[in-house]
Design a protein around this motif. Structure first.
Motif, PDB file in Angstrom:
ATOM      1  N   GLN A   3      -1.484   0.792  -0.930  1.00  0.00           N
ATOM      2  CA  GLN A   3      -1.437   1.745   0.180  1.00  0.00           C
ATOM      3  C   GLN A   3      -0.566   1.207   1.321  1.00  0.00           C
ATOM      4  O   GLN A   3      -0.055   1.975   2.124  1.00  0.00           O
ATOM      5  N   CYS A   4      -0.445  -0.109   1.404  1.00  0.00           N
ATOM      6  CA  CYS A   4       0.425  -0.703   2.420  1.00  0.00           C
ATOM      7  C   CYS A   4       1.685  -1.315   1.815  1.00  0.00           C
ATOM      8  O   CYS A   4       2.736  -1.341   2.456  1.00  0.00           O
ATOM      9  N   CYS A  64      -2.955   6.353   8.527  1.00  0.00           N
ATOM     10  CA  CYS A  64      -4.365   6.214   8.907  1.00  0.00           C
ATOM     11  C   CYS A  64      -4.515   6.037  10.430  1.00  0.00           C
ATOM     12  O   CYS A  64      -5.369   6.659  11.054  1.00  0.00           O
ATOM     13  N   CYS A 110       1.675   3.027   8.110  1.00  0.00           N
ATOM     14  CA  CYS A 110       0.457   2.602   8.827  1.00  0.00           C
ATOM     15  C   CYS A 110      -0.140   3.782   9.583  1.00  0.00           C
ATOM     16  O   CYS A 110      -1.358   3.946   9.664  1.00  0.00           O
ATOM     17  N   ARG A 140     -12.479  -1.629   3.942  1.00  0.00           N
ATOM     18  CA  ARG A 140     -12.378  -0.166   3.985  1.00  0.00           C
ATOM     19  C   ARG A 140     -11.905   0.403   2.643  1.00  0.00           C
ATOM     20  O   ARG A 140     -11.584   1.585   2.548  1.00  0.00           O
ATOM     21  N   LYS A 141     -11.825  -0.478   1.629  1.00  0.00           N
ATOM     22  CA  LYS A 141     -11.405  -0.077   0.276  1.00  0.00           C
ATOM     23  C   LYS A 141      -9.977   0.467   0.272  1.00  0.00           C
ATOM     24  O   LYS A 141      -9.655   1.406  -0.476  1.00  0.00           O
ATOM     25  N   ILE A 142      -9.179  -0.089   1.129  1.00  0.00           N
ATOM     26  CA  ILE A 142      -7.767   0.310   1.137  1.00  0.00           C
ATOM     27  C   ILE A 142      -7.049  -0.576   0.136  1.00  0.00           C
ATOM     28  O   ILE A 142      -7.014  -1.803   0.282  1.00  0.00           O
ATOM     29  N   HIS A 177      -9.019  -4.222   6.137  1.00  0.00           N
ATOM     30  CA  HIS A 177      -8.498  -3.186   5.247  1.00  0.00           C
ATOM     31  C   HIS A 177      -9.196  -3.229   3.890  1.00  0.00           C
ATOM     32  O   HIS A 177      -9.493  -2.194   3.290  1.00  0.00           O
TER      33      HIS A 177
END
Lengths: 415, 502
Positions: free
Chosen positions: A160-161, A185, A182, A154-156, A151
């Protein structure tokens, strides 16, 4: 004495009040802006996935963020972690740099000189009598497959979570991801989601047969309502057939063939479906066809075989039927003309499947076959028969020939 | 002589079964880095069943054992996430009743208790297939062997091949061909045949003896489905299936002269041909609409259709309504398709409350009506008449960790009788080792056609079990029911579940 209209008004108000109170009581905590994506559908994270742990550390995320501390300052391992079991909590030495305490690898911990470095500042329940004894911090044992490194690459961002952790004091399981989040995405079309696959076992643990593991130490995982309306509520056993018929692949994420066969192969009785002395009660149930017998049993095999053994059939072995009395109402009521309200013709029209559970074709053909076909010529065909019989005769003449001789002119009207 | 022919046939079936399953079992070579699971379920139970006339009393001494094998990861060491995946799944079953009398399944010399097709210890292959997924770049799934199909047409099993392909534009195609699983054939059960005819293994039986018991034969079948996949707010599925019968089927079976051989219809003919469709339209915080229908092509009628509407007024509340209309249809060999009969329609409203993660409840109520023509042999000019049953159900359940407790109640009342009752149940796994369960119920029923078979019955079940490991469990259950029809009825049941993984 209240007038009827006033009484009605009071009743409506009372009902509205009860519904309002119940809504408040049952709704539970609502989603807040700081919660992770998906919290609108699931304000509480699953306690089966994220078992609750006591958190004996006072840590104010919001305060630390205001001091320009990035998440990675305390959780550097989160950028490289590939397994859920990795420890992502900061080591105490990370705190020492600012708090002035010393947490050596071995030996006693030395408190800082200021209040900021006092043990009780961070350790809940710290007691001066036992200065080196503090409650142990336990990381959440998440029952998931989670790869932080993927993650991060992926630059998450963390939020975001985990939601806006920078806005909360102590982080709890409330900051753990929600499945709906989740899917933001993981449920995207293949071309958009990249490697974020949408199989259940991408995130959930794999169990028997390669399917998702649903039985976990903290309980059993069940689908939420928003997932194909497959929420396994108290009524789901009665309505699951429609969900399965429409999308059996969804069911197959967690259930194998054995789960279906356990009930639907009709070998082992499920007491939730067939309670109490079902053997004695089942005749009434079969007539009501509730639950649908054919969902699990084939009448001419399962039911009839047992009925033949017990002598509950019109034909069958002589010894099994030796003690046989009359099963149905008296012949004058049930069989012979003129038809009464309890005549078998009516019962057959209402639920022919119940007849088939005891009677073979020969039992019926004895009267309903044509006179040339070995019967008494009592016509059993319903309205509209002539419009459908031609096609049926061409596709399979066998049932016609059970009652009609091949040379029977009546067959000509179907040819 | 006849009996020995029957025994030979049974031996032939076992041999055929062994030949069929041996290659499948032998498939996983030890050199492959595959995951292997072997599991077994054993259930033994004993109880008695008394005929409504008092005699005979059937002694049930049932022993059922299944043995399953799953081999995953046959595709090899270099498996990749999202790449091809090959799995073998097999489960075999022995379903014996040692309470059967010898004469019930072997001796047809009159007077007798012989029941054609009855076996003391039938053995079947429940399923056994090789599942190959995500072939051809991830768009093709292939399955070979005995397998189940679950679709709007119901639950069905066949031996053959199924291919499924996920096409662009969120559409998947599925096609299969093979032979329907039919009773009387090797390693098979009649569960998946359409109803209405009595079929099985007639080996050794005289042609005039039970002429209505038709010989079983291979039943070629094919079918397919079109469905959507990966769509957010809806799912649609349409299925078609056709099955043929090939074995000879007795035609005239009444008024046969002594020694007369009944005539039979031979040749390939339609057994079932049906078309089904179902759909689901879903919106997160609003609700869900589901509908489906099955058209019986042979009988030229819609054999069932339903619609379900669910609304989500609150996160904890679902209210819904279900309508269901069903007309029984049968195998095309059966005369029952052409007996006058009418639909059964059910309409219910329901509410489901998720009071918390641990507690949920449901309540539903509605009506079901059955129809008749005013004159069963007439031309229906008088219109139809209805009989209506009132139905209601309620349930509440508390689930916490590895335990659950709850209550459920039901009521069905109408002119033909009623059933009503309540169940209380609880089960729990203690210390991850000990399993305890208890259930008690009180039911009352009345059969208006046979008032002497009405009763009020009380029953309870007590059970306890032990789990030596997470994959093994042994369980003992004791059931006792008491009512005026049977006096006391007892049932003892022992379960053993085991799994070994590698």
């Amino acid at each position: 004495m209240m007038r009827p209209s006033t009484r009605m008004l009071w009743l409506v108000c009372a009902i509205a009040l009860i519904v309002a109170v119940a809504s408040g009581a049952l709704a539970g905590p609502s989603a807040s802006a700081w919660m992770p994506p998906g919290a609108a559908q699931s304000p509480q994270p699953s306690p089966v996935i994220f078992p609750s742990r006591p958190i004996p550390i006072r840590f104010d995320h919001a305060r630390h963020t205001r001091m320009k501390q990035a998440c990675s300052h305390c959780h550097p391992a989160a950028l490289t972690s590939t397994r859920t079991s990795d420890r992502l909590l900061p080591r105490p030495t990370v705190c020492d740099a600012c708090h002035g305490a010393k947490h050596p690898e071995s030996g006693p911990v030395i408190a800082g000189a200021t209040a900021l470095g006092a043990c009780a500042t961070c350790h809940e329940g710290w007691q001066a009598e036992q200065p080196q004894a503090v409650r142990r911090m336990q990381a959440i044992d998440a029952k998931l497959r989670s790869n932080h490194a993927v993650h991060a690459r992926r630059k998450i961002g963390c939020g975001q979570c985990h939601g806006a952790v920078q806005q909360v004091g102590q982080a709890t399981t409330q900051n753990m991801p929600r499945m709906r989040g989740c899917q933001g995405c993981h449920d995207l079309p293949a071309e958009s989601r990249g490697d974020a696959r949408s199989e259940c076992t991408t995130c959930h643990l794999q169990g028997e047969g390669g399917r998702m593991q649903t039985h976990l130490p903290g309980g059993v995982l069940r689908p939420p309502r928003w997932l194909g309306q497959a929420e396994h509520g108290a009524d789901f056993a009665r309505r699951h057939a429609k969900v399965a018929g429409d999308n059996s692949r969804l069911c197959a994420s967690c259930h194998g063939e054995d789960d279906c066969a356990r009930c639907h192969d009709g070998r082992m009785r499920d007491r939730a479906v067939h309670p109490n002395d079902w053997l004695s009660m089942h005749a009434v149930s079969a007539r009501q066809n509730s639950p649908r017998c054919d969902a699990c049993h084939r009448a001419q095999s399962f039911c009839r075989t047992c009925h033949l053994r017990a002598g509950v059939t019109a034909s069958g072995s002589s010894l099994a039927r030796a003690q046989q009395g009359r099963f149905h109402p008296p012949a004058d009521v049930f069989t012979r003309a003129p038809k009464t309200a309890r005549h078998h013709a009516w019962e057959a029209q209402r639920n022919l499947s119940a007849c088939v559970s005891c009677h073979s074709e020969r039992d019926c053909a004895g009267c309903h076959a044509s006179r040339g076909g070995g019967g008494l010529g009592v016509n059993p065909h319903g309205p509209g028969f002539l419009s459908r019989c031609g096609l049926a005769l061409r596709r399979n003449p066998r049932p016609c020939l059970v009652c009609h001789d091949l040379s029977d002119p009546v067959l000509g009207s179907c040819r | 002589m006849l009996a020995s022919r029957g025994l030979c046939a049974a031996r032939r079936k076992w041999a055929a079964g062994a030949l069929l399953t041996a290659p499948l079992i032998a498939c996983p070579a030890p050199s492959l880095a595959a995951d292997v699971e072997v599991s077994s379920t054993t259930a033994a139970q004993g109880y008695s069943l008394r005929s409504p006339y008092g005699d005979p009393v059937l002694s049930r001494r049932r022993f059922m054992q299944t043995l399953g094998l799953v081999v995953r990861g046959i595709e090899g060491e270099d498996r990749k996430p999202g790449g091809p995946e090959i799995t073998v799944r097999i489960r075999m079953r022995l379903d014996a009743d040692f309470g059967l009398g010898w004469g019930e399944y072997h001796d047809w010399t009159p007077p007798n208790r012989f029941v054609p097709g009855l076996q003391q210890a039938p053995f079947d292959l429940m399923y056994g297939y090789v599942d190959m997924r995500r072939l051809a770049g991830g768009v093709l799934d292939v399955r070979l062997g005995r397998q189940y199909v679950i679709d709007p047409l119901g639950w069905w099993s066949f031996d053959g091949a199924m291919i499924r392909s996920q096409l662009p534009f969120k559409v998947a195609l599925e096609s299969y061909t093979g032979f329907e699983q039919r009773g009387g054939l090797a390693l098979s059960t009649p569960r998946f045949e359409r109803d209405g005819v009595w079929r099985g293994d007639r080996t050794g039986l005289e042609p005039s003896y039970y002429p209505e018991f038709l010989p079983s034969g291979y039943a070629p079948a094919w079918g397919g489905a079109v469905e959507t996949w990966g769509t957010k707010h809806f799912n649609l599925r349409a299925s078609y299936r056709k099955v043929w019968s090939s074995a000879p089927a007795t035609t005239r079976m009444t008024a046969l002269a002594a020694g007369e051989v009944p005539q039979a219809w031979t040749g390939m003919r339609t057994s079932t041909e049906r078309l089904g469709a179902s759909g689901n339209l879903y919106f997160d915080d609003l609700g869900d609409l589901r509908a489906g229908a099955v058209y019986d092509v042979y009988s030229s009628l819609f054999s069932s259709y339903y619609a379900t509407l669910d609304l989500f007024p609150a996160r904890w509340l679902t209210v819904g309504s279900d309508a269901d209309r069903f007309v029984p249809t049968f195998d095309a060999d059966s005369i029952f398709n052409w007996f006058s009969h009418y639909p059964m329609t059910t309409w219910t409203g329901r509410a489901e409350l998720a009071m918390s993660r641990a507690v949920d409840a449901s309540v539903s109520g509605g009506v079901r009506w059955v129809e008749t023509s005013t004159d069963p042999e007439g031309d229906d000019s008088g219109g139809r008449s209805h009989l209506t049953d009132v139905i209601g159900r309620a349930g509440v359940r508390h689930r916490a960790g590895t335990g659950a407790a709850g209550a459920s109640a039901m009521l069905e009342r109408g002119e033909r009788g009623h059933r009503q009752g309540i169940d209380l149940f609880a089960n729990r796994l203690l210390q991850e080792r000990w399993h305890v369960l208890a259930r008690t119920s009180l039911y009352d029923w009345k059969d208006e056609l046979r008032p002497d078979r009405s009763a009020t019955s009380f029953g309870y079940v007590l059970g306890g079990g032990y789990r030596p490991g997470p994959l093994t469990q042994v369980m003992l259950e004791w059931e006792h029911n008491t009512n005026r029809l049977v006096g006391q009825r007892f049932r003892v049941m022992v379960w053993l579940q085991m799994m070994v993984t590698r």
